[in-house]
Structure formats: structure tokens, C-alpha cells
Design a protein around this motif. Sequence first.
Motif, PDB file in Angstrom:
ATOM      1  N   ALA A 325      24.954  13.685  26.127  1.00  0.00           N
ATOM      2  CA  ALA A 325      24.338  14.987  25.876  1.00  0.00           C
ATOM      3  C   ALA A 325      24.260  15.784  27.175  1.00  0.00           C
ATOM      4  CB  ALA A 325      22.943  14.810  25.278  1.00  0.00           C
ATOM      5  N   ARG A 326      24.454  17.099  27.075  1.00  0.00           N
ATOM      6  CA  ARG A 326      24.476  17.949  28.270  1.00  0.00           C
ATOM      7  C   ARG A 326      23.178  17.852  29.086  1.00  0.00           C
ATOM      8  NH1 ARG A 326      27.747  22.087  29.555  1.00  0.00           N
ATOM      9  NH2 ARG A 326      28.653  22.033  27.454  1.00  0.00           N
ATOM     10  N   ASP A 327      22.041  17.779  28.385  1.00  0.00           N
ATOM     11  CA  ASP A 327      20.757  17.740  29.105  1.00  0.00           C
ATOM     12  C   ASP A 327      20.466  16.379  29.729  1.00  0.00           C
ATOM     13  OD1 ASP A 327      20.385  16.380  26.766  1.00  0.00           O
ATOM     14  OD2 ASP A 327      18.449  17.268  26.279  1.00  0.00           O
ATOM     15  N   GLN A 328      21.337  15.400  29.501  1.00  0.00           N
ATOM     16  CA  GLN A 328      21.144  14.072  30.075  1.00  0.00           C
ATOM     17  C   GLN A 328      22.049  13.814  31.281  1.00  0.00           C
ATOM     18  OE1 GLN A 328      18.717  11.892  28.901  1.00  0.00           O
ATOM     19  NE2 GLN A 328      18.162  13.663  27.637  1.00  0.00           N
ATOM     20  N   ASN A 330      22.516  15.272  34.263  1.00  0.00           N
ATOM     21  CA  ASN A 330      21.923  15.263  35.603  1.00  0.00           C
ATOM     22  C   ASN A 330      21.119  13.997  35.883  1.00  0.00           C
ATOM     23  OD1 ASN A 330      23.011  17.719  36.340  1.00  0.00           O
ATOM     24  ND2 ASN A 330      21.245  18.891  35.636  1.00  0.00           N
ATOM     25  N   LYS A 331      20.592  13.375  34.825  1.00  0.00           N
ATOM     26  CA  LYS A 331      19.807  12.158  35.012  1.00  0.00           C
ATOM     27  C   LYS A 331      20.659  10.989  35.499  1.00  0.00           C
ATOM     28  CE  LYS A 331      16.373  13.300  31.456  1.00  0.00           C
ATOM     29  NZ  LYS A 331      15.732  12.842  30.193  1.00  0.00           N
ATOM     30  N   GLN A 337      14.980   9.009  37.757  1.00  0.00           N
ATOM     31  CA  GLN A 337      15.062   8.947  36.296  1.00  0.00           C
ATOM     32  C   GLN A 337      15.522   7.548  35.860  1.00  0.00           C
ATOM     33  OE1 GLN A 337      14.279  11.536  34.286  1.00  0.00           O
ATOM     34  NE2 GLN A 337      13.907  12.935  35.982  1.00  0.00           N
ATOM     35  N   TYR A 339      17.388   6.221  33.547  1.00  0.00           N
ATOM     36  CA  TYR A 339      18.331   6.543  32.467  1.00  0.00           C
ATOM     37  C   TYR A 339      19.258   5.372  32.239  1.00  0.00           C
ATOM     38  CZ  TYR A 339      21.763   8.975  29.626  1.00  0.00           C
ATOM     39  OH  TYR A 339      22.587   9.357  28.602  1.00  0.00           O
ATOM     40  N   GLU A 373      31.219  15.338  26.122  1.00  0.00           N
ATOM     41  CA  GLU A 373      30.793  15.990  24.898  1.00  0.00           C
ATOM     42  C   GLU A 373      30.429  14.909  23.897  1.00  0.00           C
ATOM     43  OE1 GLU A 373      32.446  19.219  21.586  1.00  0.00           O
ATOM     44  OE2 GLU A 373      33.586  18.816  23.436  1.00  0.00           O
TER      45      GLU A 373
END
Length: 393
Positions: A325-328, A330-331, A337, A339, A373
Motif C-alpha cells: 500500500a502507498r501509505d506503508q 515509507n515505513k 516503525q 513494519y 501497487e
Amino acid sequence: MHKENDPYHLLDWSEEIGDVLLKSKSFYVALFSTDKRLIYSNDAFSSLMSGDPCSTFINPSFDDLLAMDVSSRMVFNGYLTIGDYRSENNSIFAQIFRKKNKLLVIGGVDIEQLLVQNSTMHQLNREVIDLQRDLIRKKQRLENTLSQLQEVNNELKKMNADMNRFIQILGHDLRSPFTTLLGFSDLLLENLHSYDIERIENLISIINKTSHQTFKLLEELLLWSKAHANRVPFEPRHIAFRSVCQQVVEGLWSNAVSKNIKISIQQIDENLMVFVDEHMLKTILRNLISNAIKFTQRNGEINIRIDCDQAFTVITVTDNGVGIARDQINKLWDMTQHYTTEGTASEKGTGLGLLLCKEFVEKHGGRIWVDSELGKGSSFRFVLPRKEDVTLE
């Protein structure tokens, strides 16, 4: 006949000279009576006085002037201070003449005094400028010091966050496998003689698999800790990329075969050389390919390719797995984080692998990123300089 430089030549100009002098801001003229009345003063002299005109004579006072010897028409020649004791006062170079019951005051700025004052002001101005420059230099040094302190503070915060993350991994990710190891080994010891061989083999298989996962976790923790403390040797040299890549793929072949995943090394010249630390390159490729296997469904594909120009090498590991996912995204590169997600076959991870990749890529002066994606897969790319003297901006 009048000689050259004779003031009598100015007699024809007396009206003009007088008019200019009386209106001058630096030529002072005043006429007083001996009974202390102001008869006349030009604008320049009027600007020096306040209140009773005769009371503004400070040194000498008006009474002192009246008491001076009158054997000569000039009763005073020197500096005359005019003003107020309690506020401002000024000194002018003056000559004072007396005729009967009148005093004529004629004065102006002493050019020698003015030159001295100008010289003093010039020196003071230079000192002020030097002081300003010194203050600017000190301000710059202070700003640099504050900037350095901020950098140190930020680094300390980062180290503290990293330490917290390290402890978190130790407390969370190690506790779970050890709980499994202890639980199943206790269960096996208690029921060794009552379980059938198939049940025993199943328990031993779980213990063995968990032991390998725990050992891998410890290895990653130690390697990351060394990398973060710059204690991993960095020895870049020119090596053949395909040979190194093939070794890494062969080491992960069983993982790929278990999920029937095809790994392709796309048309890479066997003689293509890259300037890298071999151990670090293997670690980067191993983590990227291992992650690709982890997050790719059965019967999926993984492609490895390399693109070069005269300055840089770009290496890409692409899969057609679950994607990110795009919002994940950077983690992935943030130590603060936690992750980590399970793979498509419930594979476990620590989240340290990509952090190691980032550490080692940046050690080479390069950078790493991902395009992904959800549902379509991911492409992890890292770029490395091809020569010792090339760095990435």
C-alpha cells in the motif's frame, strides 16, 4: 595699489559676504548690551541659546565677560560654551569684542577641532565596523555550533529510537519463537513414550523450523547492529555481477521451489563488472529476493535485471506478488516503525532486512527505493556508482 591676497579686495563684496555669513549655519554672530540684553543674533547663534540668552553663557559666563580687561577691543579669544548645565551645551571657537556698552560675539567651528573630531569619529566608525564584523563572525560560529548541537541531538534521538526498536524486536520477535521452542520441547519430553513416530516427527519439524527462524533473526539483529555502528568491513572492488547474483539465487532456490516461483536473471553479461563490497551486495540481493519470494503467490515470477551507464548501475528486483500500500512504503525504511507482515505462505520476518539494504546501499554512496501497487507486485531498485570517484547526488 592693493597686493594679491589682500583682504581689501573683498571690500566691494562686503554686502554679499555679510549676508552669507549671517545666514550661515556654522558662523555665529550675536550682539549684546552690557545691561544683559540681546540686541541681535543670527539663526546659528539663536539655535545655541535657550531661555534667558545671557544665562546660556556657561564658560565663561556673561558676568565674567563683563569683568574682563577692556584695554583692548577683543576681550575674549577661545572656546565659548553655551547652553544649559542640566541638558545640552555646545562649544564654539569665539572672539568677543567690546565697544562702550556693547559686546559683539563672533564665532564658528574650529577647523582643527573639526578635523580631530572627524578623525576620532572615523576611528570610532572603524572600531564599530570591526566590532560588527566580529559580532557577525561570533554569531556565525554560534549558529554553526547550534547547528552541530542540533545534529548531535537529532542523532542521539535517532540512536535512542533505534535502541528502543532493537529492544522491541528482542522483546517481541524473540519471545514468540522461544515460547514455541520451549512449549513444543516440553510437550515432546513429557510425551516422548506415548506419542507415535509421526507425531514426534511433526513436533521435531516445528522445533527445527522455529530454531532456524530464530537463528536467522539473531543473525539479522547482529548484522544490523554492526552495520549501524560502522563495524562491518567495507571493501569495495570490481566484481562480476552475474556470478554473485547467481550464487544468491542458488542459495534461495529451495524457498522459491517450495512455492513453484520462477526466478529469472535477465540477459546479464557474464563479464559485466560492478564496483561494490561483495558481502554487502550479497546481503542486499538476498534480502530483496527473499522478500520477493515471501510476498509472491505460488506459481509467481521474480525478475532480476541490471541497467548501466558510464556512471551508475541500477539493479531491480521485480515480483508479481501482493504489492505494498502507498501509505506503508515509507515505513519500510524507518527504524522507528515496526513494519513486518506475514508472507503469502505465513512466512515470518523481522523488518530489519530492508533496513540493512538501505544501510549497505548508502554505504556505497547510492540509494534504494520501491515502486509498488497492491495486487500487482513490487519493484525494488537500488543505484550504485560504477567507479570509486563517483557519488550519487
